[in-house]
Write an enzyme that holds these catalytic residues in place. Structure first.
Site, PDB file in Angstrom:
ATOM      1  N   GLY A 174       3.638  19.788 -41.726  1.00 58.10           N
ATOM      2  CA  GLY A 174       2.347  20.470 -41.688  1.00 58.10           C
ATOM      3  C   GLY A 174       1.324  19.886 -42.636  1.00 58.10           C
ATOM      4  O   GLY A 174       0.147  20.225 -42.569  1.00 58.10           O
TER       5      GLY A 174
ATOM      6  N   CYS B 161       1.020  30.377  -9.928  1.00 63.43           N
ATOM      7  CA  CYS B 161       0.370  29.139  -9.485  1.00 63.43           C
ATOM      8  C   CYS B 161       0.209  29.154  -7.965  1.00 63.43           C
ATOM      9  O   CYS B 161       1.153  29.459  -7.232  1.00 63.43           O
ATOM     10  CB  CYS B 161       1.210  27.940  -9.918  1.00 63.43           C
ATOM     11  SG  CYS B 161       0.684  26.383  -9.181  1.00 63.43           S
TER      12      CYS B 161
ATOM     13  N   CYS C 124       2.696  26.165  -6.562  1.00 67.33           N
ATOM     14  CA  CYS C 124       4.155  26.175  -6.674  1.00 67.33           C
ATOM     15  C   CYS C 124       4.707  27.566  -6.958  1.00 67.33           C
ATOM     16  O   CYS C 124       5.915  27.742  -7.046  1.00 67.33           O
ATOM     17  CB  CYS C 124       4.625  25.192  -7.732  1.00 67.33           C
ATOM     18  SG  CYS C 124       4.356  25.766  -9.420  1.00 67.33           S
TER      19      CYS C 124
ATOM     20  N   CYS D 138      -1.029  25.249 -11.754  1.00 67.64           N
ATOM     21  CA  CYS D 138      -0.408  24.755 -12.985  1.00 67.64           C
ATOM     22  C   CYS D 138      -1.288  23.692 -13.633  1.00 67.64           C
ATOM     23  O   CYS D 138      -1.758  22.772 -12.946  1.00 67.64           O
ATOM     24  CB  CYS D 138       0.937  24.093 -12.670  1.00 67.64           C
ATOM     25  SG  CYS D 138       2.257  25.235 -12.305  1.00 67.64           S
TER      26      CYS D 138
ATOM     27  N   CYS E  38       4.462  21.213 -11.780  1.00 73.05           N
ATOM     28  CA  CYS E  38       4.084  21.769 -10.486  1.00 73.05           C
ATOM     29  C   CYS E  38       4.718  20.961  -9.338  1.00 73.05           C
ATOM     30  O   CYS E  38       5.330  21.507  -8.421  1.00 73.05           O
ATOM     31  CB  CYS E  38       2.564  21.773 -10.360  1.00 73.05           C
ATOM     32  SG  CYS E  38       1.935  22.856  -9.075  1.00 73.05           S
TER      33      CYS E  38
END
Lengths: 297, 220, 258
Positions: free
Chosen positions: A32, A241, A244, A266, A272
């Site tokens: 970080g 979606c 899909c 997606c 997808c």
């Protein structure tokens, strides 16, 4: 001599790669923490992923399989250009399949397919400093990181709730890494934040213009900041979606015509396509199939 | 006494006296002789170049002449009261709150302190419609009564009075004389300056002639 | 008042090269005590304030603070993290210009709530309730809680700055000309408010001001500074009514009488 001989493998010279690798190692050692590095000029403008490209160039080997996505898609200009760039300067194998890739360079998304050990996700970062919004002085933000003075991050979230009734930050949502450094996960949707937590893959972040590299090593705690009475939540979508039928994935809105027609699909194109190949179909695909069957009868 | 340009004006010298509980001592003598200065020294308001001012405070003897500021303030809060000649007004604070403040400073609740303040202001015949106003625009007599109420509201063991009746009418003078008598009964030691002969006669147990302490006299 | 000093200042001097900021200043400040430091501009009072509040490192001398755990700590020997923590919890600093002490681009509520969030408060509802309560205490209407201080008048900004400092119940507040640059009527309101807060909260305060009326109204004690040194100190009304030093006499006699 062919054109390739004019470049070192993966474009950057070896000294530069060593310098960047040292920065990456330091970043991994201090999860970080933003490590300054001597960012090079790249053959593309700032904002097009110069930071990510330098990180990728430094860790890329001849046996790697590279995938590049932009907002989840493999086929947008930025992704196509960067993929072509590394094909040309490193002659590495490329793929659009998340499962097959060893290195995935990304702009603003994390693939839906859970990443595995051994994979590396390289983020392109425009502004690495999460405190920049409220504190313009670099000397001061560095001090705040050093002394773990992160009250200001919550001031930002407080303002959000005061103005909108809820935390309205939807991308670049600040996280705390391994209970120490507050980090900007780059402008990924906050939908992806939970995927960073205890991820099996190594996550590297490169900011070319700002000359910073930071990292989240595998199996590292990544916690999104929040308030007790306004806990962190990811976006939810009403419909699956359209192509899909996937639920619990991040969707993009696509305008279909000039009459207000639109669909939600997606954002992760590989995910997808993979689902469709396995026989899943969303509302938009299901209907024409039925119609064509009727027409055939 | 120090005014400006470093000029030192000797005012009083070798002032010595003592006051017992329940006694009212009046400082006498012509004006300009240093009566007010003595009172201000006793309160810690004027500095003391030499000597001691001893008073019993909280079961011990304190020398106010060389006490630290915070001790002086503590003595003023609980032991030593002062009614000055003029009211020092504080912006935006109502007459009632000005009177109630010394009680609140000693830990009395705001409501109770205001009740007591209201009683005193009523007794001193201050029109009720003035109580909620800041006294900056009050007449001299009205301000004086606010000042007296503020000084008398607490049970300080020592009370200094600098011409408290100067701008009062006969009726209110009588009230103040009564209030002084009550303080004496409860064992308060009072030291005052009263130009009004009638009042002086009514309250004084003893008169000290301040011209005795003139520095010129000592020099001579 | 407690018998244990909150702040012990021993022979503090600050030099800027060969120039004197302040020299050989010693005093003790007790809990609940309000000390006014007065003097003309350039007399060293702001330098002294900076040395005491760790914004400047003294050239010599020691400043010790009585921490909440009962220990005295030499401020110069504390780590920067500890000093900054002290600054935003047990201390307050009220700047002359509110813009120096406020975040002008975040709401009033967040300005007040920041210190709470900095010490780990993570409940939005509680933070907002405290902010709202403090706005009321400094006489800012509660429906201004989501407005930015940019939209506030000078007096309101100053009151907001005070609320922002007091929300963590500090024991010591430094103030640098807190009423400077305000209209007289706005000043009066602020002074009255400060007087009440200091009294109600039992705050110790060090107030730097060139305005003797401010010192008279707010402080228990006064220090008069000239050319970097303290030339006279004592009970506020004693210094103002019976000034001993020629310079103090000059200052006092220069006040405009209304």
């Amino acid at each position: 001599m062919n054109d390739l001989a004019a470049y070192n493998f993966a474009y950057l010279d070896e000294q530069t790669k060593r310098m960047i690798r040292r920065a990456i190692l330091k970043a991994i050692a201090i999860p970080g923490y933003q490590v300054p590095f001597a960012s090079r000029e790249m053959p593309m403008p700032y904002g097009w992923g110069t930071g990510g490209v330098q990180v990728t160039a430094s860790i890329l080997g001849p046996d790697d399989v590279l995938k590049v996505i932009d907002q989840g898609a493999d086929d947008t200009t930025n992704a196509v250009s960067i993929r072509a760039f590394f094909q040309k300067v490193a002659n590495v194998a490329v793929t659009t399949k998340t499962k097959e890739a060893t290195i995935i360079q990304t702009r603003h998304r994390i693939p839906e397919e859970p990443l595995r050990e051994g994979q590396t996700l390289v983020y392109q970062v425009p502004i690495p400093e999460p405190l920049r919004f409220l504190e313009p002085r670099e000397t001061e933000t560095r001090k705040m990181h050093a002394l773990e003075e992160y009250g200001l991050m919550h001031v930002k979230l407080y303002e959000d709730i005061a103005r909108n009734g809820h935390i309205a930050t939807t991308y670049a949502y600040p996280v705390k890494v391994e209970d120490r450094y507050v980090m900007d996960p780059s402008p990924t949707p906050k939908f992806d934040n939970p995927k960073m937590h205890m991820s099996e893959a190594l996550q590297l972040f490169g900011a070319g213009r700002e000359k910073r590299i930071y990292a989240v090593p595998p199996y590292t705690q990544v916690v999104s900041l929040d308030f007790e009475d306004h806990p962190f939540e990811v976006q939810k979508f009403d419909k699956p979606c359209a192509l899909c039928g996937a639920e619990n994935v991040y969707l993009d809105e696509v305008v279909l015509d000039d009459k207000g027609g639109r669909m939600f699909v997606c954002s992760d194109t590989d995910h997808c396509e993979d689902r469709r190949a396995h026989g899943h179909a969303g509302a938009l695909l299901a209907r024409p199939t039925q119609e064509s069957q009727e027409a055939a009868e | 006494m120090h005014l400006r340009d470093g000029v030192r004006l000797p005012v009083v010298a070798n002032v010595s006296f003592s006051v017992k509980a329940g006694e009212c001592v009046v400082l006498g003598g012509p004006s300009g002789v240093g009566k007010s200065s003595i009172l201000k020294m006793l309160y810690g308001n004027y500095g003391v170049d030499e000597g001691q001012i001893l008073m019993e405070h909280d079961g011990r003897l304190v020398n106010l002449a060389d006490a630290e500021p915070r001790i002086v303030l503590e003595v003023r809060r609980t032991t030593l009261g002062y009614v000055s000649q003029f009211l020092r007004v504080v912006p935006r604070v109502s007459a009632l709150d000005i009177v109630a403040e010394p009680l609140q400073a000693r830990g009395v609740t705001a409501a109770e302190a205001r009740d007591r303040a209201a009683e005193l202001l009523a007794r001193l015949n201050l029109p009720k419609e003035l109580w909620a106003l800041p006294p900056a625009t009050f007449s001299g007599g009205e301000q004086q009564r606010v000042n007296i109420a503020r000084g008398f509201i607490t049970d300080h063991k020592i009370l200094l009075l600098d011409e408290p009746t100067a701008s009062l009418d006969a009726k209110n003078r009588t009230v103040v004389v009564e209030m002084i008598a009550e303080k004496k009964e409860t064992g308060t030691a009072l030291i005052g300056i009263f130009h009004d002969e009638e009042v002086r006669e009514a309250v004084a147990d003893r008169i000290i002639d301040v011209s005795e302490f003139s520095p010129r006299k000592h020099a001579a | 008042m407690s018998a244990i000093p909150l702040l012990k200042v021993n022979d503090v001097s600050k030099f800027y090269g060969s120039r004197i900021g302040c020299r050989n200043v010693s005093f003790e400040l007790y809990p609940g005590e309000v000390l006014a430091v007065v003097g003309e501009s350039g007399s060293g009072k702001t330098t002294l304030l900076s040395c005491l509040s760790t914004r400047l490192m003294p050239t010599s001398g020691i400043v010790e603070y009585h921490m909440r755990d009962g220990q005295y700590r030499d401020l110069a020997r504390m780590s920067e993290a500890e000093r900054r923590f002290l600054m935003r919890t047990d201390w307050g600093f009220v700047h002359q210009n509110p813009a120096d002490g406020l975040r002008m681009t975040v709401s009033a509520g967040a300005n007040v709530g920041e210190r709470l969030m900095a010490v780990g408060d993570r409940h939005y509802g509680n933070i907002r309730a405290s902010a709202s309560d403090w706005l009321r205490r400094v006489e800012i209407e509660e429906d201004r809680i989501d407005d930015q201080p940019r939209a506030f008048s000078g007096g309101m900004r100053q009151r907001l700055q005070i609320a922002r400092n007091l929300v963590t119940s500090p024991r010591l507040v430094f103030m640098d000309e807190p009423t400077g640059g305000l209209d007289v009527s706005v000043q009066a309101r602020l002074l009255d408010l400060l007087r009440g807060l200091v009294h109600d909260l039992g705050l110790a305060a060090i107030i730097v001001t060139h305005d003797l009326a401010v010192a008279r109204l707010l402080s228990h004690r006064m220090m008069v500074m000239k050319d970097g040194a303290v030339i006279e100190q004592g009970l506020t009304d004693r210094v103002l009514d019976d000034p001993r030093e020629p310079y103090t006499q000059l200052l006092v006699s220069s006040i405009l009488q209304v």
